[in-house]
Design a protein around this motif. Structure first.
Motif, PDB file in Angstrom:
ATOM      1  N   SER A   1       0.842  -1.193   0.000  1.00  0.00           N
ATOM      2  CA  SER A   1       0.000   0.000   0.000  1.00  0.00           C
ATOM      3  C   SER A   1       0.876   1.241   0.000  1.00  0.00           C
ATOM      4  O   SER A   1       2.064   1.175   0.366  1.00  0.00           O
ATOM      5  CB  SER A   1      -0.898   0.005   1.230  1.00  0.00           C
ATOM      6  N   PRO A   2       0.339   2.424  -0.399  1.00  0.00           N
ATOM      7  CA  PRO A   2       1.129   3.653  -0.311  1.00  0.00           C
ATOM      8  C   PRO A   2       1.645   3.917   1.099  1.00  0.00           C
ATOM      9  O   PRO A   2       2.719   4.491   1.270  1.00  0.00           O
ATOM     10  CB  PRO A   2       0.137   4.727  -0.766  1.00  0.00           C
ATOM     11  N   GLU A   3       0.903   3.471   2.114  1.00  0.00           N
ATOM     12  CA  GLU A   3       1.333   3.644   3.500  1.00  0.00           C
ATOM     13  C   GLU A   3       2.679   2.975   3.753  1.00  0.00           C
ATOM     14  O   GLU A   3       3.541   3.498   4.462  1.00  0.00           O
ATOM     15  CB  GLU A   3       0.274   3.058   4.432  1.00  0.00           C
ATOM     16  N   ALA A   4       2.894   1.807   3.133  1.00  0.00           N
ATOM     17  CA  ALA A   4       4.140   1.070   3.337  1.00  0.00           C
ATOM     18  C   ALA A   4       5.317   1.681   2.589  1.00  0.00           C
ATOM     19  O   ALA A   4       6.468   1.389   2.898  1.00  0.00           O
ATOM     20  CB  ALA A   4       3.961  -0.383   2.905  1.00  0.00           C
TER      21      ALA A   4
ATOM     22  N   PHE B   1      -0.840  10.829   0.994  1.00  0.00           N
ATOM     23  CA  PHE B   1      -1.240  11.995   1.778  1.00  0.00           C
ATOM     24  C   PHE B   1      -2.700  12.355   1.509  1.00  0.00           C
ATOM     25  O   PHE B   1      -3.444  12.688   2.444  1.00  0.00           O
ATOM     26  CB  PHE B   1      -0.338  13.177   1.441  1.00  0.00           C
ATOM     27  N   VAL B   2      -3.117  12.280   0.257  1.00  0.00           N
ATOM     28  CA  VAL B   2      -4.505  12.639  -0.084  1.00  0.00           C
ATOM     29  C   VAL B   2      -5.476  11.567   0.385  1.00  0.00           C
ATOM     30  O   VAL B   2      -6.594  11.867   0.801  1.00  0.00           O
ATOM     31  CB  VAL B   2      -4.630  12.874  -1.600  1.00  0.00           C
ATOM     32  N   GLY B   3      -5.053  10.302   0.333  1.00  0.00           N
ATOM     33  CA  GLY B   3      -5.918   9.209   0.735  1.00  0.00           C
ATOM     34  C   GLY B   3      -6.368   8.337  -0.413  1.00  0.00           C
ATOM     35  O   GLY B   3      -7.454   7.740  -0.365  1.00  0.00           O
ATOM     36  N   LEU B   4      -5.546   8.250  -1.466  1.00  0.00           N
ATOM     37  CA  LEU B   4      -5.867   7.427  -2.629  1.00  0.00           C
ATOM     38  C   LEU B   4      -5.016   6.164  -2.623  1.00  0.00           C
ATOM     39  O   LEU B   4      -3.844   6.197  -2.241  1.00  0.00           O
ATOM     40  CB  LEU B   4      -5.601   8.200  -3.925  1.00  0.00           C
ATOM     41  N   ASN B   5      -5.601   5.046  -3.054  1.00  0.00           N
ATOM     42  CA  ASN B   5      -4.841   3.820  -3.232  1.00  0.00           C
ATOM     43  C   ASN B   5      -3.987   3.906  -4.489  1.00  0.00           C
ATOM     44  O   ASN B   5      -4.176   4.781  -5.336  1.00  0.00           O
ATOM     45  CB  ASN B   5      -5.779   2.615  -3.318  1.00  0.00           C
TER      46      ASN B   5
END
Length: 363
Positions: free
Chosen positions: A16-19, A93-97
């Motif tokens: 995920s972008p979080e990782a 940051f925006v919240g998109l996958n």
């Protein structure tokens, strides 16, 4: 042995972008503060949208994207959407996958206009200031006011007589305009592309430009912006905006406010004292009648501290004009310029708060 240059047209990923965003990235701290502010504003967002119809872009995502545009000095919404399409940091940051479609620039702008018509920016800034106050980062006694000119999104060629009918231009793209020898003023002329902008200049000998007056109220503790106002650049806008912002200060105890020589007028000093505000403005002995500030104020050590602290407000203006891109605003009209200016002030506070937290952790 040389590796093979193999390329794949498609790839499956379980990351995920979080990782992909490192744990100590500066945007992580800012994202936490932003999410807390947006959660408190959820009720206001609900009141802005209808209960039925096609879902629009979430206002939280719109505001996060607007923050990115200011934090990374992205010059246009179209370029912002392009960056967001391939930048995993922006998506996170925006919240998109990673596989979510990015909005068309026109769709993004149209959805954002709904926020521009509401007081979302003022609420956002107030929530950021409240968050800073809860962390003990703001002063509620000592402040500084000042203003600056924001160049309007209008050409000087558009500054034409209000009532005189003009002939069709010789060139629709870049017409020839000869205004040499013509007396022009805001009373008789106005911009045809942005009528609310005013012709103003920074000082004697400087060129006059169509501008707005952007004004700040900054606390002296850590230099955080407490309030912001945009007025027409009419010559008294800085003093008028300062009084408006000081009137909104909470509490009843006396406070001090620093300022430059432009605030040293008897009318402004008298109004400050009516508001229980001690004016620590710089003395202007060259003004007719002398300075409105006498030794009863200047003899105190607090006056000298305010004069030293007031210069930090220039750091705010410098960031807003360079990083946030407000040296020449891209919106027309006082209301929209005020919205984008206020939201940029909140972005500055978020960066400042993150840096203060990082400094404390380093110690």
């Amino acid at each position: 042995m040389r590796g093979a240059d193999e390329q794949q047209s498609q790839i499956f990923s379980y990351l995920s972008p979080e990782a992909r965003v490192r744990k100590d990235h500066p945007l992580r701290a800012i994202r936490e503060m932003v999410d807390e502010v947006l959660a408190r504003m959820s009720g206001s967002f609900d009141a802005m949208y209808a209960d039925v119809g096609r879902p629009s872009i979430a206002p939280e995502k719109l505001l996060r994207a607007q923050l990115l545009q200011m934090l990374y000095s992205v010059r246009s919404e179209r370029l912002l959407m392009e960056e967001m399409d391939y930048n995993l940091l922006f998506r996170w940051f925006v919240g998109l996958n990673a596989d979510d479609a990015v909005w068309d620039a026109t769709v993004f702008t149209k959805n954002r206009d709904r926020l521009l018509q509401a007081d979302v920016a003022q609420q956002f800034l107030a929530q950021v200031v409240a968050q800073a106050g809860a962390k003990g980062l703001t002063s509620d006694e000592h402040f500084t006011v000042d203003g600056t000119l924001l160049e309007a999104w209008a050409s000087v060629k558009s500054f034409q007589p209000k009532e005189k009918k003009t002939s069709p231009p010789d060139d629709g793209g870049n017409p020839t305009v000869n205004f040499h020898g013509e007396k022009r003023s805001n009373d008789t002329h106005e911009s045809k592309s942005d009528p609310e902008s005013q012709l103003a200049r920074k000082g004697p000998g400087k060129e006059a430009k169509l501008s707005y007056s952007g004004n700040l109220l900054v606390e002296n503790g850590n230099g955080l912006i407490v309030d912001a106002e945009v007025f027409q650049a009419n010559g008294t806008a800085e003093r008028d905006a300062a009084l408006v912002m000081m009137e909104k200060l909470p509490g009843t105890k006396a406070v001090t406010v620093g300022g430059d020589k432009g605030f040293d007028t008897r009318g402004f000093v008298a109004e400050c004292r009516n508001l229980r505000v001690t004016p620590h403005v710089a003395q202007n002995h060259a003004r007719a009648g002398g300075s409105a500030i006498d030794a009863r104020t200047t003899r105190h050590a607090g006056y000298r501290i305010s004069q030293r602290k007031r210069k930090r407000i220039e750091e705010c203006f410098g960031w807003l004009k360079t990083v946030a891109g407000l040296r020449k605003v891209r919106h027309r009209g006082v209301c929209k310029v005020d919205w984008i200016f206020t939201f940029a002030c909140a972005a500055y506070n978020l960066v400042r708060m993150r840096n203060l937290a990082a400094t404390v952790q380093a110690l």
